[in-house]
Design an enzyme around this catalytic site. Structure first.
Site, mmCIF file in Angstrom:
data_model
loop_
_atom_site.group_PDB
_atom_site.id
_atom_site.type_symbol
_atom_site.label_atom_id
_atom_site.label_comp_id
_atom_site.label_asym_id
_atom_site.label_seq_id
_atom_site.Cartn_x
_atom_site.Cartn_y
_atom_site.Cartn_z
ATOM 1 N N LYS A 23 0.838 -1.195 0.000
ATOM 2 C CA LYS A 23 0.000 0.000 0.000
ATOM 3 C C LYS A 23 0.874 1.247 0.000
ATOM 4 O O LYS A 23 1.561 1.538 0.967
ATOM 5 C CB LYS A 23 -0.925 0.061 1.213
ATOM 6 N N GLY A 77 7.215 4.632 8.257
ATOM 7 C CA GLY A 77 6.336 5.762 8.509
ATOM 8 C C GLY A 77 6.576 6.317 9.894
ATOM 9 O O GLY A 77 7.682 6.189 10.438
ATOM 10 N N SER A 78 5.542 6.879 10.478
ATOM 11 C CA SER A 78 5.715 7.566 11.754
ATOM 12 C C SER A 78 5.816 6.567 12.900
ATOM 13 O O SER A 78 5.307 5.445 12.829
ATOM 14 C CB SER A 78 4.539 8.506 12.008
ATOM 15 N N THR A 79 6.478 6.992 13.971
ATOM 16 C CA THR A 79 6.610 6.147 15.154
ATOM 17 C C THR A 79 5.240 5.877 15.768
ATOM 18 O O THR A 79 4.976 4.768 16.245
ATOM 19 C CB THR A 79 7.570 6.810 16.164
ATOM 20 N N GLU A 80 4.343 6.861 15.725
ATOM 21 C CA GLU A 80 3.006 6.650 16.295
ATOM 22 C C GLU A 80 2.284 5.504 15.609
ATOM 23 O O GLU A 80 1.735 4.611 16.259
ATOM 24 C CB GLU A 80 2.173 7.935 16.168
ATOM 25 N N GLY A 109 3.684 3.219 13.819
ATOM 26 C CA GLY A 109 4.498 2.020 14.047
ATOM 27 C C GLY A 109 4.117 1.311 15.340
ATOM 28 O O GLY A 109 3.982 0.082 15.377
ATOM 29 N N GLU A 123 10.408 0.800 10.157
ATOM 30 C CA GLU A 123 11.384 1.867 9.956
ATOM 31 C C GLU A 123 10.642 3.160 10.213
ATOM 32 O O GLU A 123 9.791 3.559 9.412
ATOM 33 C CB GLU A 123 11.958 1.773 8.535
ATOM 34 N N CYS A 134 13.176 10.671 7.151
ATOM 35 C CA CYS A 134 13.142 10.181 8.534
ATOM 36 C C CYS A 134 14.512 10.296 9.182
ATOM 37 O O CYS A 134 14.607 10.462 10.391
ATOM 38 C CB CYS A 134 12.648 8.743 8.571
ATOM 39 N N GLU A 171 9.751 15.088 15.871
ATOM 40 C CA GLU A 171 10.098 15.058 14.457
ATOM 41 C C GLU A 171 9.195 16.047 13.710
ATOM 42 O O GLU A 171 7.976 15.949 13.767
ATOM 43 C CB GLU A 171 9.889 13.645 13.911
#
Lengths: 474, 282
Positions: free
Chosen positions: A181, A233-236, A238, A255, A289, A386
């Site tokens: 996706k 993508g974002s840590t959130e 993730g 990542e 990132c 970030e």
């Protein structure tokens, strides 16, 4: 500053259709519900195309197609799988100009970056992993490493085709099949890649592309017949994916975000370091990132170094991404622009001093001038969060120990930079930095042979190199 | 009813009352009782029942010890691990008296020796130079992930098979041990083997009570669930670990075969890969 006449790249090399469907089992279709979303050129807000939104049934069909394709694909001799990947790499090279322009249109990145960084790395990544397909027994993961099955892959909008390559190439080389996706704001290059797969005569179902927003990604990640999830993508998000996958037995690599320190010591070569700092934070509008978003400069040289940095920033050309002279293109979306603006306002409100060179920004589209904040402390949100935009937070330090402590004072751990002429200091500082990639006297270098990935909350697993195979092998 | 006979009775002499051992926790190189003051009865022994506070104290000790242990030379770490093997060999009788079969004690000694040898070899096997397309020196090397919380399996071989691969590369561990008498005896071995205090911290008690605190602890880098025998609890702990994106080693269905060659994964699962770039030029 010299005036440059515009040197626009032609967009006629890209033949855009008005609408695009999902790529499932080797064919395009419009999706069960017929829902669509629009993808826009962030530099002009012009609608580029309508793209199908994949709902749960569509994701089901894509996973089922990948499952059917998995048996034959994984049983192909590695040398034959390799040849498909070599074909894909070659076709990407042949269509590199078209794909670079497309990427610039859909993402907003300067054409010179899409042309000179993204596309060459995409092709190189397929070449690199193609060569592994028949050598997996020598990769150090046992004598008979096996593929996992169906990989569900979700990628971001900052390097759409490159992130696809990082995900798809190792998965296919190891005998897995994929459902990918792409990001909601940059779906087009993945759909063009589907056409590359068709040209390469890749068996149907080996690569499936489902477009849509977060919901589509969530269906894919939760799907019970997906064996492996890979997310950038974002840590959130993730964290949310890690929670979703918990207990399912699915393999997972992530990542995620970063807040990299770029450390400049008093003996650093100033011009080189300034170039590296500028590249570190303004490359790809700072939508990176591993961007060097915290400059740690030794106190004794801070004033003169910042003068040099500001002089260099004043020469950056912000504007039309398709102009070959452009250094900084458009912010990818209105939402991202809002986030960058909000955090920058918080930076000022918390007491940091904001500076941007004078530059005129286009009236339409999403733009943000290159910005630095000085007088930043570790407590400031712009030093901790970030921003994912062209915004640099400047802090100072006195001793190497202080530099290391500040660099590591973050839950992230993706990358870091060191600028000094002293070799022993490079090695000592590199040892102490808790980051997956350390660039010394350079920054933002990538190569398919070089493992990339984070420590701590920047995620787990590595992409690139021999290490990158592990995520797709049992 | 618990057994009333003490599990360890070394050389009982008629007419002499033997001196019993108190089974305590092992934190930061010391043997404290649980701060909670709690014990539980295991085979006739009152064993310390670790609390949330003990688990957090153990994380502090592990974190404090980690940089120095990781910064020791690989050669030095290998010597320390080999010393553990020597000490177990010397205390063979103590383990067999606790019911560990002699063959298992031998396997445990051999496992420490095997991992001792890995300390200065794993970096070459798991890392190396990367041939990038440009004038750059580019190298990847493994580094320890940091503090690892471990739910250990009950057997001595299982316990050693989760501790050794974690610490050989420079991680420090907080271990929730099953089989407390055997685990505490291993802690006594570690305390006399030049293992710096805090590198291995060992808590006895009920892991279902303490593991959730470690899984959610912000200063723990990885979670090894090898010893968790309830799938639902394993899933819950994995979910809690997602909060700070801890590396998670999941339990193996049916239990792992600790007599098999462990391979590299027990070590590599607790390693980060660091890649360093530098330009080449005159």
């Amino acid at each position: 500053m010299f005036e440059y006449a515009p040197a626009p790249e032609s967009r006629s090399v890209v033949d855009l259709a008005g609408s695009y469907g999902l790529f499932i089992d080797g064919a395009f279709d419009s999706g069960k519900d017929g829902n669509v979303f629009k993808t826009v050129n962030p530099a002009t807000e012009e609608v580029l195309a309508e793209v199908a939104t994949a709902g749960p049934e569509d994701v089901d069909r894509a996973v089922a197609a990948a499952r059917r394709a998995f048996g034959p694909w994984s049983e192909l001799p590695g040398a034959e799988r390799a040849k498909y990947l070599f074909r894909i790499a070659r076709i990407i090279q042949e269509r590199a100009r078209e794909l670079a322009v497309l990427e610039s249109l859909d993402n907003g990145k300067p054409i010179k970056e899409a042309r000179d960084v993204d596309l060459p790395l995409v092709a190189a990544h397929f070449f690199y992993y193609a060569g592994w397909a028949d050598k997996l027994a020598y990769a150090g993961f046992g004598p008979d490493p096996r593929p996992l099955g169906v990989a569900g892959q979700v990628i971001p909008w900052n390097f759409p085709l490159l992130m696809l390559a990082w995900k798809v190439a190792p998965a296919l080389a190891t005998g897995n099949t994929v459902v990918l996706k792409p990001a909601e704001t940059t779906p087009l290059s993945a759909l063009f890649f589907a056409d590359v797969c068709r040209q390469a005569e890749l068996p149907p179902g080996v690569v499936n592309i489902v477009t849509g927003a977060g919901d589509t990604g969530a269906y894919l990640v939760q799907h019970p017949d997906v064996d492996k999830v890979a997310f950038t993508g974002s840590t959130e998000v993730g964290r949310e994916i890690a929670r979703t996958v918990a207990g399912s037995g699915k393999r997972l690599t992530l990542e995620l975000g970063g807040k990299a320190a770029n450390i400049v010591f008093d003996d650093a070569p100033v011009d080189q370091a300034v170039e590296g700092i500028v590249n570190g934070i303004f490359f790809n509008q700072g939508h990176v990132c591993c961007a060097g978003s915290r400059l740690l400069v030794q106190e004794s040289i801070a004033d003169s170094f910042l003068d040099s940095l500001k002089r260099r920033m004043a020469t950056l050309r912000v504007g039309d991404p398709l102009d070959k002279n452009t250094d900084i293109g458009a912010i990818n979306s209105a939402a991202q622009l809002a986030r960058i603006s909000e955090l920058s306002e918080i930076g000022s409100a918390e007491g940091a001093e904001r500076w941007s060179p004078e530059c005129s920004l286009p009236e339409r589209g999403f733009w943000f001038a290159p910005t630095i904040f000085t007088g930043v402390t570790q407590a400031h949100r712009i030093a901790r969060e970030e921003i994912f935009g062209p915004v640099l937070s400047v802090l100072t330090f006195r001793t190497p120990e202080e530099a290391v402590a500040k660099a590591n004072n973050t839950p992230y751990g993706l990358s870091a930079g060191i600028w000094t002429e002293k070799g022993s200091r490079i090695l000592a500082v590199a040892d102490k930095l808790r980051a997956g990639v350390v660039w010394a006297n350079t920054f933002n270098k990538f190569d398919p042979a070089s493992p990339f990935g984070g420590y701590k909350e920047s995620g787990y697993g590595r992409e690139g190199g021999r290490h990158g195979l592990e995520a797709y092998l049992a | 009813m618990p057994k009333s006979v003490k599990s360890v009775t070394v050389s009982p002499e008629p007419g002499r009352l033997s001196v019993r051992k108190t089974y305590k926790l092992y934190i930061g190189g010391k043997f404290p009782r649980s701060e909670s003051g709690r014990t539980y009865l295991v085979d006739g022994d009152n064993v310390a029942l670790a609390s949330r506070k003990d688990a957090r104290d153990a994380v502090l000790a592990a974190r404090a010890a980690q940089p120095k242990w990781a910064g020791a030379t690989a050669y030095n770490r290998g010597q320390v691990l080999y010393r553990i093997a020597e000490m177990i060999e010397a205390r063979r009788a103590e383990f067999t008296a606790l019911g560990v079969p002699g063959a298992e004690v031998s396997a445990v000694v051999d496992r420490w020796v095997w991992y001792a040898g890995w300390s200065d070899k794993i970096a070459q096997v798991a890392g190396g130079a990367n041939p990038v397309a440009g004038p750059f020196f580019n190298i990847s090397a493994p580094e320890p992930t940091g503090v690892v919380a471990v739910v250990a399996p009950a057997s001595l071989l299982g316990l050693v098979s989760v501790i050794a691969p974690a610490i050989v590369t420079g991680n420090t561990v907080v271990v929730l041990a099953a089989g407390p008498q055997v685990a505490v005896t291993l802690a006594e071995v570690l305390a006399t083997s030049d293992v710096p205090g805090g590198v291995v911290n060992l808590l006895t008690g009920r892991y279902a009570e303490t593991a959730p605190w470690l899984a959610g602890h912000d200063d723990v880098n990885a979670l090894d669930l090898t010893g968790v025998d309830h799938p639902d609890l394993a899933a819950e702990l994995e979910r809690a670990a997602a909060g700070t994106l801890k590396r998670v080693i999941r339990p193996v269905t049916g239990g792992p075969d600790f007599t098999a060659d462990p391979g590299l994964r027990p070590m590599t699962a607790l390693l980060e890969t660091k890649t360093v770039w530098h330009p080449k030029g005159y």
